[in-house]
Design a protein around this motif. Structure first.
Motif, PDB file in Angstrom:
ATOM      1  N   PRO A  98      -7.425  -7.856  -1.352  1.00 20.83           N
ATOM      2  CA  PRO A  98      -6.938  -6.740  -0.543  1.00 20.83           C
ATOM      3  C   PRO A  98      -8.068  -5.986   0.160  1.00 20.83           C
ATOM      4  O   PRO A  98      -9.177  -5.892  -0.338  1.00 20.83           O
ATOM      5  CB  PRO A  98      -6.265  -5.825  -1.567  1.00 20.83           C
ATOM      6  N   LEU A  99      -7.739  -5.435   1.318  1.00 27.04           N
ATOM      7  CA  LEU A  99      -8.648  -4.515   1.990  1.00 27.04           C
ATOM      8  C   LEU A  99      -8.579  -3.162   1.303  1.00 27.04           C
ATOM      9  O   LEU A  99      -7.509  -2.722   0.909  1.00 27.04           O
ATOM     10  CB  LEU A  99      -8.245  -4.356   3.458  1.00 27.04           C
ATOM     11  N   PHE A 138       3.620   0.843   2.765  1.00 29.83           N
ATOM     12  CA  PHE A 138       3.339  -0.170   3.782  1.00 29.83           C
ATOM     13  C   PHE A 138       3.161  -1.537   3.123  1.00 29.83           C
ATOM     14  O   PHE A 138       2.520  -1.663   2.083  1.00 29.83           O
ATOM     15  CB  PHE A 138       2.066   0.177   4.566  1.00 29.83           C
ATOM     16  N   PHE A 194      -4.205   0.851  -2.078  1.00 27.54           N
ATOM     17  CA  PHE A 194      -3.703  -0.458  -2.462  1.00 27.54           C
ATOM     18  C   PHE A 194      -2.892  -0.356  -3.751  1.00 27.54           C
ATOM     19  O   PHE A 194      -3.273   0.347  -4.689  1.00 27.54           O
ATOM     20  CB  PHE A 194      -4.871  -1.424  -2.651  1.00 27.54           C
ATOM     21  N   TYR A 254     -10.582   3.049  10.747  1.00 28.28           N
ATOM     22  CA  TYR A 254     -11.165   2.662   9.470  1.00 28.28           C
ATOM     23  C   TYR A 254     -12.172   1.527   9.657  1.00 28.28           C
ATOM     24  O   TYR A 254     -11.856   0.508  10.268  1.00 28.28           O
ATOM     25  CB  TYR A 254     -10.086   2.184   8.506  1.00 28.28           C
ATOM     26  N   PHE A 258      -9.199   0.727   1.961  1.00 25.38           N
ATOM     27  CA  PHE A 258      -9.348   1.703   3.045  1.00 25.38           C
ATOM     28  C   PHE A 258     -10.003   2.967   2.525  1.00 25.38           C
ATOM     29  O   PHE A 258      -9.625   3.485   1.478  1.00 25.38           O
ATOM     30  CB  PHE A 258      -7.983   2.058   3.643  1.00 25.38           C
ATOM     31  N   GLY A 259     -10.981   3.464   3.272  1.00 21.90           N
ATOM     32  CA  GLY A 259     -11.578   4.760   2.971  1.00 21.90           C
ATOM     33  C   GLY A 259     -10.850   5.857   3.723  1.00 21.90           C
ATOM     34  O   GLY A 259      -9.665   5.720   4.023  1.00 21.90           O
ATOM     35  N   LYS A 260     -11.568   6.932   4.039  1.00 21.80           N
ATOM     36  CA  LYS A 260     -10.932   8.066   4.714  1.00 21.80           C
ATOM     37  C   LYS A 260     -10.917   7.903   6.231  1.00 21.80           C
ATOM     38  O   LYS A 260     -10.129   8.555   6.914  1.00 21.80           O
ATOM     39  CB  LYS A 260     -11.642   9.361   4.333  1.00 21.80           C
ATOM     40  N   GLN A 293       0.903   5.464   0.935  1.00 24.43           N
ATOM     41  CA  GLN A 293       0.212   6.557   1.617  1.00 24.43           C
ATOM     42  C   GLN A 293       0.962   7.849   1.351  1.00 24.43           C
ATOM     43  O   GLN A 293       2.059   8.071   1.891  1.00 24.43           O
ATOM     44  CB  GLN A 293       0.106   6.285   3.116  1.00 24.43           C
ATOM     45  N   TYR A 310       0.855  -1.182   0.000  1.00 25.70           N
ATOM     46  CA  TYR A 310       0.000   0.000   0.000  1.00 25.70           C
ATOM     47  C   TYR A 310       0.898   1.241   0.000  1.00 25.70           C
ATOM     48  O   TYR A 310       2.000   1.227   0.534  1.00 25.70           O
ATOM     49  CB  TYR A 310      -0.883   0.045   1.257  1.00 25.70           C
ATOM     50  N   GLN A 361      -4.949   3.482  12.497  1.00 28.17           N
ATOM     51  CA  GLN A 361      -3.595   3.873  12.153  1.00 28.17           C
ATOM     52  C   GLN A 361      -3.191   5.028  13.054  1.00 28.17           C
ATOM     53  O   GLN A 361      -3.713   6.143  12.919  1.00 28.17           O
ATOM     54  CB  GLN A 361      -3.479   4.280  10.684  1.00 28.17           C
ATOM     55  N   GLY A 388      -4.977   8.984   2.436  1.00 31.35           N
ATOM     56  CA  GLY A 388      -5.283   7.645   2.914  1.00 31.35           C
ATOM     57  C   GLY A 388      -4.403   6.582   2.283  1.00 31.35           C
ATOM     58  O   GLY A 388      -3.571   6.848   1.435  1.00 31.35           O
ATOM     59  N   LEU A 389      -4.625   5.352   2.736  1.00 32.15           N
ATOM     60  CA  LEU A 389      -3.882   4.206   2.222  1.00 32.15           C
ATOM     61  C   LEU A 389      -4.469   3.755   0.895  1.00 32.15           C
ATOM     62  O   LEU A 389      -5.666   3.511   0.796  1.00 32.15           O
ATOM     63  CB  LEU A 389      -3.970   3.049   3.214  1.00 32.15           C
TER      64      LEU A 389
END
Lengths: 116, 112
Positions: free
Chosen positions: B99-100, A91, A45, B87, B102-104, A37, A35, B38, A42-43
């Motif tokens: 994969p996960l 990450f 993928f 999150y 992630f939003g904001k 950032q 990932y 996080q 945000g993260l």
């Protein structure tokens, strides 16, 4: 019982150089995810790999970026000819194979790339 | 995977319970709700996940409404170290190792 290990933790490169980021998954985990950032974002993928195979690279930039997860050794995220916009935290996460998977990803502490 | 909606930020007094809401009105029957956080500059950390029953572990409790369209993560006694971005992620049971996304998230600030 080591977790996901990433190195280097900090890397400084000049524009045009290459950056190599390494990730050793949790022992016994056969799936690795990268990932990115960007600062204050945000993260996102990038890529999902199993041993010797890229499963999903839908988040990888089309040029300059590549990833591998060889049979032996860590996963490598390689960025060629870096530009300032590549400055970010990268990450790595790992998970066990499907039969053991609860959906939980184990993340490393990240590698912070700064491009001068 | 279903989309989630979270407030962008919340404050909580130290020692009080932090209740973080998540809306996932389009969740389907085989989708789990996951929570990660996080802490500044660190890697994301798994907190808890659930399908339809309430769940509790050493870190938090997860309360899922009966219709499963929303959930609340509860940190029972928030400390300054719980300041982080939280999150909420919905993911299919049969997603395997996908994969996960992630939003904001919600930025929780625990205040002394």
């Amino acid at each position: 019982n080591a977790g996901v290990m990433q190195n280097p933790r900090h890397l400084v490169r000049r524009r045009g150089q290459e950056a190599r980021l390494r990730c050793s998954p949790v022992k016994g985990h056969s799936h690795v995810y990268w990932y990115r950032q960007l600062p204050e974002e945000g993260l996102k993928f990038m890529v999902y790999l199993q041993k010797e195979n890229i499963i999903d690279e839908s988040g990888m930039p089309k040029e300059r970026f590549s990833a591998e997860f060889p049979k032996e050794g860590p996963s490598i995220l390689r960025i060629q000819q870096v530009v300032r916009g590549d400055s970010a935290a990268y990450f790595c996460a790992s998970s066990p194979f499907r039969g053991q998977n609860t959906g939980e990803l184990f993340f490393g502490e990240g590698s912070r790339l700064t491009v001068l | 995977d279903a989309k989630t909606t979270q407030p962008p930020s919340m404050d909580c007094a130290e020692g009080r319970a932090a209740n973080l809401p998540c809306n996932h009105s389009t969740i389907s029957g085989n989708e789990y709700v996951y929570w990660y956080r996080q802490i500044h500059s660190q890697g994301p950390q798994y907190i808890i996940h659930g399908l339809k029953n309430n769940e509790t572990n050493e870190m938090a409790s997860l309360i899922i409404t009966e219709d499963r369209k929303s959930s609340t993560l509860i940190l029972p006694h928030a400390t300054l170290r719980d300041t982080a971005v939280y999150y909420c992620i919905v993911r299919g049971k049969n997603s395997g190792n996908t994969p996960l996304v992630f939003g904001k998230g919600t930025r929780l600030s625990v205040i002394a």
